[in-house]
Motif scaffolding. Sequence first.
Motif, mmCIF file in Angstrom:
data_model
loop_
_atom_site.group_PDB
_atom_site.id
_atom_site.type_symbol
_atom_site.label_atom_id
_atom_site.label_comp_id
_atom_site.label_asym_id
_atom_site.label_seq_id
_atom_site.Cartn_x
_atom_site.Cartn_y
_atom_site.Cartn_z
ATOM 1 N N TYR A 188 6.998 9.793 -13.546
ATOM 2 C CA TYR A 188 8.433 9.730 -13.859
ATOM 3 C C TYR A 188 8.964 8.299 -13.920
ATOM 4 N N THR B 209 13.709 -3.884 -4.329
ATOM 5 C CA THR B 209 12.953 -2.772 -4.877
ATOM 6 C C THR B 209 11.975 -3.301 -5.915
ATOM 7 N N GLY B 210 11.451 -2.415 -6.755
ATOM 8 C CA GLY B 210 10.500 -2.842 -7.776
ATOM 9 C C GLY B 210 10.354 -1.731 -8.805
ATOM 10 N N GLY B 211 9.219 -1.624 -9.328
ATOM 11 C CA GLY B 211 7.850 -1.770 -8.880
ATOM 12 C C GLY B 211 7.743 -1.605 -7.356
ATOM 13 N N GLU B 212 6.630 -2.005 -6.825
ATOM 14 C CA GLU B 212 6.470 -1.885 -5.368
ATOM 15 C C GLU B 212 6.774 -3.247 -4.733
ATOM 16 N N THR C 131 13.273 -0.509 -0.683
ATOM 17 C CA THR C 131 12.801 0.814 -1.099
ATOM 18 C C THR C 131 11.335 0.639 -1.462
ATOM 19 N N THR C 132 10.495 1.414 -0.799
ATOM 20 C CA THR C 132 9.048 1.180 -0.896
ATOM 21 C C THR C 132 8.289 2.497 -0.948
ATOM 22 N N ASN C 133 7.086 2.431 -1.499
ATOM 23 C CA ASN C 133 6.253 3.634 -1.419
ATOM 24 C C ASN C 133 5.535 3.688 -0.075
ATOM 25 N N SER D 138 9.590 6.383 -0.263
ATOM 26 C CA SER D 138 9.481 7.483 -1.228
ATOM 27 C C SER D 138 8.384 8.441 -0.798
ATOM 28 N N ASN E 289 12.882 9.374 0.049
ATOM 29 C CA ASN E 289 13.305 9.747 -1.306
ATOM 30 C C ASN E 289 12.275 10.654 -1.954
ATOM 31 N N VAL F 273 11.712 12.740 -5.612
ATOM 32 C CA VAL F 273 12.159 13.148 -6.953
ATOM 33 C C VAL F 273 11.504 14.492 -7.216
ATOM 34 N N GLU G 180 17.549 13.804 -8.381
ATOM 35 C CA GLU G 180 17.294 14.426 -9.688
ATOM 36 C C GLU G 180 16.463 13.473 -10.561
ATOM 37 N N MET H 266 15.530 11.519 -13.473
ATOM 38 C CA MET H 266 16.252 10.911 -14.597
ATOM 39 C C MET H 266 15.253 10.615 -15.720
ATOM 40 N N MET I 112 11.800 3.018 -15.661
ATOM 41 C CA MET I 112 12.259 2.750 -14.296
ATOM 42 C C MET I 112 11.488 1.633 -13.608
ATOM 43 N N GLY J 36 14.308 0.701 -9.244
ATOM 44 C CA GLY J 36 15.060 1.908 -8.902
ATOM 45 C C GLY J 36 15.880 1.770 -7.633
HETATM 46 N N1 SAM Z 1 7.961 1.594 -5.429
HETATM 47 C C1 SAM Z 1 9.083 1.842 -4.615
HETATM 48 C C2 SAM Z 1 9.264 3.305 -4.318
HETATM 49 O O1 SAM Z 1 8.605 4.121 -4.967
HETATM 50 O O2 SAM Z 1 10.065 3.619 -3.452
HETATM 51 C C3 SAM Z 1 10.369 1.266 -5.154
HETATM 52 C C4 SAM Z 1 10.634 1.401 -6.622
HETATM 53 S S1 SAM Z 1 10.937 3.051 -7.188
HETATM 54 C C5 SAM Z 1 11.293 2.736 -8.889
HETATM 55 C C6 SAM Z 1 12.518 3.405 -6.443
HETATM 56 C C7 SAM Z 1 12.907 4.845 -6.416
HETATM 57 O O3 SAM Z 1 13.131 5.288 -7.737
HETATM 58 C C8 SAM Z 1 11.849 5.771 -5.823
HETATM 59 O O4 SAM Z 1 12.437 6.535 -4.793
HETATM 60 C C9 SAM Z 1 11.471 6.650 -6.967
HETATM 61 O O5 SAM Z 1 11.128 7.934 -6.539
HETATM 62 C C10 SAM Z 1 12.711 6.628 -7.826
HETATM 63 N N2 SAM Z 1 12.461 6.952 -9.222
HETATM 64 C C11 SAM Z 1 11.546 6.406 -10.054
HETATM 65 N N3 SAM Z 1 11.615 6.945 -11.277
HETATM 66 C C12 SAM Z 1 12.581 7.868 -11.229
HETATM 67 C C13 SAM Z 1 13.116 8.789 -12.179
HETATM 68 N N4 SAM Z 1 12.652 8.853 -13.432
HETATM 69 N N5 SAM Z 1 14.140 9.583 -11.792
HETATM 70 C C14 SAM Z 1 14.614 9.535 -10.526
HETATM 71 N N6 SAM Z 1 14.157 8.679 -9.596
HETATM 72 C C15 SAM Z 1 13.146 7.873 -9.929
#
Ligand code: SAM
Length: 337
Positions: free
Chosen positions: A40, A78-81, A107-109, A131, A170, A172, A200, A202, A332, A337
């Motif tokens: 996503y 945030t990022g990326g990671e 915000t991190t994985n 996440s 978080n 999704v 949700e 996106m 994203m 994000g």
């Molecule tokens: N890598 C980190 C992480 O995953 O938490 C930070 C960056 S990530 C882009 C930030 C947040 O955006 C994450 O919680 C991710 O689940 C969410 N995210 C990424 N793509 C998305 C999408 N298409 N719709 C909704 N949330 C999204």
Amino acid sequence: MQPAKLESRSRPTELIDRFGRVIRDLRISVTPRCNFHCSYCDPLGDHHAEPKGVLSVRDVDNFVKAASLLGMDAARFTGGEPLLRKELPEMIANAAMTPGVKDIAVTTNGTLFRRRHKELLEAGLNRVNISLDALEPSVFRHATGGGEIAPVLDAIDLALELGLHPVKLNAVLIRGVNDTELVKLARMSLDRPLHVRFIEYMHLNNADLEVYRRAFMPGSEVRALLEREFGMLEVVPTDPSSPARVFKIQGSQGTLGFINPISEPFCGACSRMRLTADRKVRPCLLTDRELDASSAFDSSNPIEALIDTLLEAAHQKGRMGDVLPQIRERTMVAIGG
Ligand code: SAM
Ligand code: SF4
């Protein structure tokens, strides 16, 4: 109302857009790289070096200083990671020393949190959003394009042990991928102060539109499925500018949040401004418009130049994001994000 773009050098102390929204929250993407491959989000793959032209430590410092002079008080990296960025502690330390900045989060994985938490906390990190899309390892692997869950669960335990507050998770939700996990994820809020947020999906990955429509799960459906399992959720009062509508399962220590940018856009209370890893200021996650801030970053007085860029970006922030699925210029992972 006063227009955001000023003609004279007098500087406002708040960043207010054309619709009267006060912009307080910075989202800074420090890298477009990631070690997961969530479909996503559309990561390009894990490159071992930062791309040319990525924000420097000095860029981030100047940007945070400019934003703080305009009253912005929260910075989320945030990022990326973001934990792949080796200079992240320096960036956090500079933000922590900036007058007016009160809340610094990442915000991190979670995969690198155990390895890097000491330097991040010493630098001044206040809290983490982690996440977590699933608890069943095979579903987690599928959702993250091969990611292992163990280090992520360990990061969550560690964040609690360290007393970080609040610890937000978080998720999704994507029909057919991890919708089987939502009750298990919600249970995580029962016995520990974990704040599970269902976001949700996106259309920010340029997925096939039909595939996206089928996979999209509105927050109302997620909530109904949870209420079927746990009974009526209790409302938890929250800050109106927060994107999450927050509830709790009766007697739980943590909460359940619903972030519904598509079915219930919260643009009217949006307080956010983004900086992408390639030096662009982006007023809205769901609108392609960006202002290239490179010349401001490279000018002889970057803080003043960035203040002008921020004023212009606030002026250009639209009333609403483009919530309908459509092909975007960037996905994203590249926006942050
Ligand atoms: N890598 C980190 C992480 O995953 O938490 C930070 C960056 S990530 C882009 C930030 C947040 O955006 C994450 O919680 C991710 O689940 C969410 N995210 C990424 N793509 C998305 C999408 N298409 N719709 C909704 N949330 C999204
Ligand atoms: Fe990486 Fe986070 Fe995007 Fe997943 S959501 S691919 S972990 S940046």
